[in-house]
Each structure stands twice: as C-alpha cells, then as structure tokens.
Design a protein around this motif. Structure first.
Motif, PDB file in Angstrom:
ATOM      1  N   GLY A  64     -29.987  -4.305  22.400  1.00  0.00           N
ATOM      2  CA  GLY A  64     -29.299  -3.165  21.825  1.00  0.00           C
ATOM      3  C   GLY A  64     -30.246  -2.192  21.175  1.00  0.00           C
ATOM      4  N   LEU A  77     -23.128   0.154  19.770  1.00  0.00           N
ATOM      5  CA  LEU A  77     -23.282  -0.325  18.395  1.00  0.00           C
ATOM      6  C   LEU A  77     -22.340   0.372  17.423  1.00  0.00           C
ATOM      7  N   VAL A 137     -25.611  -6.221  14.377  1.00  0.00           N
ATOM      8  CA  VAL A 137     -25.470  -4.796  14.703  1.00  0.00           C
ATOM      9  C   VAL A 137     -26.495  -3.984  13.926  1.00  0.00           C
ATOM     10  N   SER A 163     -29.552  -1.673  15.488  1.00  0.00           N
ATOM     11  CA  SER A 163     -29.433  -0.227  15.346  1.00  0.00           C
ATOM     12  C   SER A 163     -30.800   0.409  15.170  1.00  0.00           C
ATOM     13  N   GLY A 210     -27.294   3.408  20.159  1.00  0.00           N
ATOM     14  CA  GLY A 210     -26.492   2.472  20.926  1.00  0.00           C
ATOM     15  C   GLY A 210     -26.107   2.976  22.286  1.00  0.00           C
ATOM     16  N   LEU A 268     -20.748  -5.040  20.947  1.00  0.00           N
ATOM     17  CA  LEU A 268     -22.143  -5.405  20.690  1.00  0.00           C
ATOM     18  C   LEU A 268     -22.796  -5.933  21.964  1.00  0.00           C
TER      19      LEU A 268
END
Length: 614
Positions: free
Chosen positions: A555, A504, A537, A541, A560, A499
């Motif tokens: 992120g 991801l 996460v 995403s 990812g 992460l």
C-alpha cells in the motif's frame, strides 16, 4: 457440487437441526488464512477479519501454470451442472456455420471479436461451438469465463485463477497485471456487462490473449480505437425456424401448426429461444390431446385443443408453467422472488419440502424457461416479467425470506466448502437485495444473518466482488434492523477489503466508523482488531515513518492510488457510504440493547435440511 439433501424424516431433520445449533454455538469459528499481496489476511467470521504484513515464511512462490488436464477439470467444475430427471432434446445449431468459421479464423489470427445479439439469439451456443474449434490455438488453451455480474477487475482475477494454480493467494494489482500480460489463451467471455473505455483497458491488460466476447445490444459498445471485430447475430430464417420447431416438438408439424409457426417466426424475428419454447407448447398440447392427427388415429371424435394465439406464444411463460408439476412451479416462484436467479437444484428439496424437487430444474430447462448463467441457471429472457404478471410474484418477500434462512444455515455449516457457497453467490445476493427492499418485520434481521454467514465464505473462496457486495448489503440491513454490533462488523470488513486493495482513504474511514461503534458497545476484542488494522493503514499511508517498509507492491503509494501501468484495467469498486463515527457520549438506549445484536447462527428446525459433507 455436492448436494444438500432434504431430511428423510422429521426426526432426522430435528436431530440435524439440533446438531447444527450445537455446533454453531460451541465449535470454534472457521478461520482461513489468505496471502493477499503483501498482506496476510485471516478471515474471522466472529470479530472481523485480521490483517497484518505478510511474514517472510508465509510468502508464496511464483504460482505455476495449470496443465491442460487441470484447465479441463477447472472448466468442468465451473460449468452449470446438467439437471437430472428430464431427457432434454438435442437441438442443433442452425444457420450459424458461416459465423462459426469466421470467428474461428479471426481468433486463429489473434484477433478479438465481440458477438452481439439479443437474449435468446443463441450467442452462448455459438460461443460453445467456436470454443471447441479453438482448443489448440494458444499455449494456455481456451479459458471460459462468464461476464454475468462481473466487473473488469473480477474478470482479471478470474483469468489469473484459470491459468495459474494459486490456492488461498490473491495477487495485488501490480502482480496481477504483470501475470495476465503473460497469458496466451483464447478467452471465451459470455454475457459481458461493460464496454467502452473499461473494455478497452481490460483488453489492453491482456495483450497476448484473443477474446471471443458475447453481449446484448444494450451493453455499451467498444470504442472506435479498440480494434475489436464486431459480429451481429440476426434471427433464423423461416425455414430454419420451422426445422428447429420440429426438433423441439420432436415430431413433424401438422399443416395448421406450420402456418402457426410461420406467424410466430414473423413476430419473434426468428429468435431460436422462441422456437424452443414453442416446441414445448406443442408437446404440452399433444400431451393434453390437442394433436389432431393423433386423435384421428385413435378414433377420437372431440375437437382438438386450439393452438395458442400468437400473442400467447409471444409471452409463453405462464402457459408453459401451467402444466408443470408442483415442484417445478414452486421453483419458478423462488426464482421470480430472487429476480430470476435459480437456486442450485440440490437446494430445491429443502426450500420446497419436496424430496423429489431436484428434478424440477430439468423440467424448466426442457421447456426453455431457464438458461445457463456461468456455473448456475437463471430464468430465460423476459420470463421473470411474464411470470410476475401471471401471479408468480405474489409471495416474493416471504419466499426470499425462506431462501435467506436456508442459505444462512447452509453457508455457515462446517461441512460446506467456501467454493460451494461462492457458486451460489448470485442467488444469495439476490435474496439479500429482496430482503433489504421488503421492509417487512424480521426480514432485515434475516439479511444480516445471511450476510454474516456468506461474506466470510466469499472472502475465503477469493470471490471478492461478491464479498464486497455482501458486506455492503449486510451493513445496510444491520442499519435497518438496528443491530449496531453487526453494522460495526460490516464496516470493519469493508475497511479490511479496502486495505487489501490499496484504497487507504476508504479503509481508514470504514475502520474508524467500526471502531467508533464498537467503542460505544464496549466490544474490546472487536475494537482491538479494528485498531490493529487502522495502525496498518497508518503505516501504509504516505508520510508515515513506516512507509515503504513492506515493499513497493503493497500500500506504499501516494494517497493510496492504484499503480500507474500501461493497459491497467480501472479499479471499478463502487464508493462506500460510511456511517459517521458514533460519539462515545451516545446514549446506549439510542443504540438498543447490545444483547439483542448478537447474531444467532441457528435456523429454526423446520427449515434445516440435512447436509451432505463435502
């Protein structure tokens, strides 16, 4: 680095061990907070590291450049410590003046160069000399890095840390690339282990730097379009070889020794290391009464000891080790057990139960059996195999187990700073590798203990390449030992690391595996920590309702993926092998008794040395 001294008496060792056991079971776990890009990472050795979006108050200002004094201090701290207890001969650099001048000229013009030569050809000595010639060439001075067991990503972060002062801060990839593009330095990079496209992209990411790189011939060559100059080091001439041998022997050569040296020069192709080792052989022969001229001066009538054969001089490790003291031979056996990695000299008294063992490393360096590797030492080229053939590997598994137990206690001790643990990363990782491969009873458990102690220290010291390798080893060891709770912990750490680095999909898989294992074990605190990370996460995403809420450098990238930037070095992290999620209906008997999976930080009293506080 402060030393871990051995106990002065059995009673002091016992009391130190009792105190250690008490503190490890009663004191709170040491946690460290690190700002990693847009995340705030709290390294928690017990339940697993916690990660959250970085609050505005925790965000760091732009790091400042180090001044020349800070860079010099950092260089001194990163250099391999000079062993104590032995006076080493001062050996000159012979027949390298032409290469030295050429390299300095190329670097002064901003060109990058790769020096290629076999192990023992004097590449590191040449790089040291050229580095001293280039101190004032670039705004950020000379930056010394080691490529030993380092990926291109590791080296980019090492360069960033060498130029910018940013404690407990690890930039994300976009900021890292932006920052290193502004670095103007002569970067001396010894023992690089990658080439080809990876090297091209690494150089492209640092356009304002001039690189002086060393490699062995087996490292992939740069691409034809890299614009990297190549300099190949050959062996010394016969005259220079004899000169170096005389200096290593610390006296003129006798006639028979000069003839012997000529044959050695032909066999060794003039590699300087071989003449350093041959000089040590002559010193040992003289000490045993083998020098004819000395015996005649003393009126001796016995025949002198014969010179070693050329075959023996070609593989001299066992001959060189034979007359050494017991502590030095013990240090060699530990190094062979660790695949050639030498523990820091301060750990030798604890490992060998010899209070004077610190001097052993100086003996080994004086006879050419060890060589510097970044901030530590390793066995010189071909020495590991030669010693293994001579029987020094007979107790490898047991000695690796001893090293692991010592390091597990030492790395988790409250007085040992994470940076000191990171300096021992290669020895620790070698011990983990040896234990996982041994399959002897109790060795996988020892590997789990070591990985649990060392991984949080590597994370806190920002040595994330070692952090990842350690948790991978720990996961495998926990699987072999049937320690499900520890396996869940290592899955969690791999998920948090993924992460942090923006991968991801990998983070999701690792965290789901950890949550599944912890759910079966009814580990509520660990499950909560895993679900918090998994929720982050999901937020990061693509397609999430929260996507983009934390800024473009986090992120929030489709799938990812790493950012697409010109000159970006590739993400060379290995693929994670994920244990499938354990179903909630899995019988507890199949997993073993959870009570047996708890990690005990204590080490048996006999193996615990006293530790000097940092």
């Amino acid at each position: 680095m402060s030393s871990a001294s051995s106990p002065s008496s059995s009673s002091s060792a016992s009391s130190a061990s009792s105190a250690s056991s008490s503190s490890s079971s009663e004191s709170p776990a040491r946690t460290v907070r690190i700002v990693a890009g847009d995340h705030l990472l709290t390294v928690n050795p017990v339940d697993g590291s916690e990660i959250e979006p970085c609050p505005p108050g925790e965000r760091r200002a732009r790091p400042e450049r180090r001044d020349p004094d800070e860079r010099a201090e950092l260089r001194r701290a990163a250099a391999a410590p000079r062993p104590s207890g032995t006076v080493l001969p001062e050996l000159p650099m012979l027949e390298r003046d032409e290469e030295r001048e050429r390299l300095a000229r190329l670097l002064a013009r901003g060109r990058s160069v790769r020096v290629t030569g076999p192990s023992g050809s004097g590449r590191s000595t040449l790089l040291d000399a050229v580095a001293s010639d280039c101190e004032r060439l670039a705004p950020d001075g000379v930056v010394r890095l080691t490529g030993y067991h380092r990926t291109s990503t590791d080296l980019l972060h090492d360069l960033y840390a060498a130029v910018f002062s940013a404690p407990l801060y690890r930039p994300d990839r976009a900021e890292l690339l932006e920052s290193v593009q502004e670095v103007g330095a002569v970067v001396v990079l010894d023992d690089i282990e990658f080439g080809g496209a990876a090297l091209d992209e690494f150089l492209d990411a640092t356009p304002e730097c001039a690189f002086l790189i060393s490699a062995t011939p087996d490292v992939p060559a740069p691409s034809a379009d890299s614009h990297l100059e190549e300099v190949f080091l050959s062996g010394l001439s016969r005259t220079a070889g004899l000169d170096l041998l005389e200096r290593a022997a610390r006296r003129p050569l006798a006639e028979d020794e000069a003839s012997w040296a000529a044959d050695l020069w032909f066999e060794s192709e003039g590699l300087p290391l071989r003449f350093v080792q041959a000089g040590a052989l002559l010193r040992q022969r003289e000490a045993l009464g083998g020098d004819a001229s000395a015996r005649e001066a003393d009126g001796g009538s016995e025949a002198p000891l014969p010179l070693p054969s050329i075959a023996e001089a070609a593989s001299p490790a066992a001959l060189l080790a034979g007359p050494l003291g017991e502590a030095a031979q013990d240090a060699l056996r530990f190094a062979v057990a660790l695949g050639g990695e030498c523990p820091h000299q301060a750990h030798l008294p604890a490992l060998s139960a010899d209070t004077h063992a610190e001097a052993a490393l100086g003996e080994l360096l004086g006879c050419g059996l060890v060589t510097p590797a970044g901030s530590h030492y390793r066995l010189a080229a071909r020495v590991t195999a030669q010693l293994a053939e001579a029987g020094y590997a007979d107790e490898d598994a047991g000695r690796a187990h001893t090293v692991a137990r010592h390091y597990a206690w030492w790395a988790g001790h409250p007085s040992v700073a994470p940076e000191r643990v990171a300096a021992e990363a290669d020895a620790i990782l070698a011990a983990l590798t040896a234990l996982i491969g041994s399959r002897e009873a109790g060795h996988a458990d020892a590997a789990v203990l070591l990985a649990r102690a060392a991984a949080p220290a590597f994370a806190a010291a920002l040595h994330w390449g070692a952090w990842e390798r350690t948790v991978r080893h720990g996961q495998e060891a926990a699987r072999l030992a049937g320690q499900v709770a520890d396996e869940a912990y290592f899955h969690h750490e791999l998920g948090v690391l993924a992460l942090c680095t923006g991968n991801l999909d990998r983070a999701r898989a690792e965290l789901e595996a950890s949550i599944g294992l912890r759910g079966v074990l009814a580990d509520k605190r660990g499950t909560v920590a895993g679900r918090r990370a998994l929720a982050l996460v999901a937020d990061r995403s693509s397609g999430s309702a929260m996507a983009g809420a934390f800024g473009a450098s986090g992120g929030n990238r489709k799938g990812g993926d790493e950012p697409s930037a010109a000159g970006a070095a590739p993400d060379d992290t290995a693929t994670t092998i994920v244990t499938p999620k354990v179903a909630a209906t899995t019988p507890m008997a199949a997993l073993g008794d959870p009570a047996t999976t708890a990690v005990t930080a204590a080490v048996p009293a006999a193996s615990r040395p006293a530790v000097t506080a940092s």
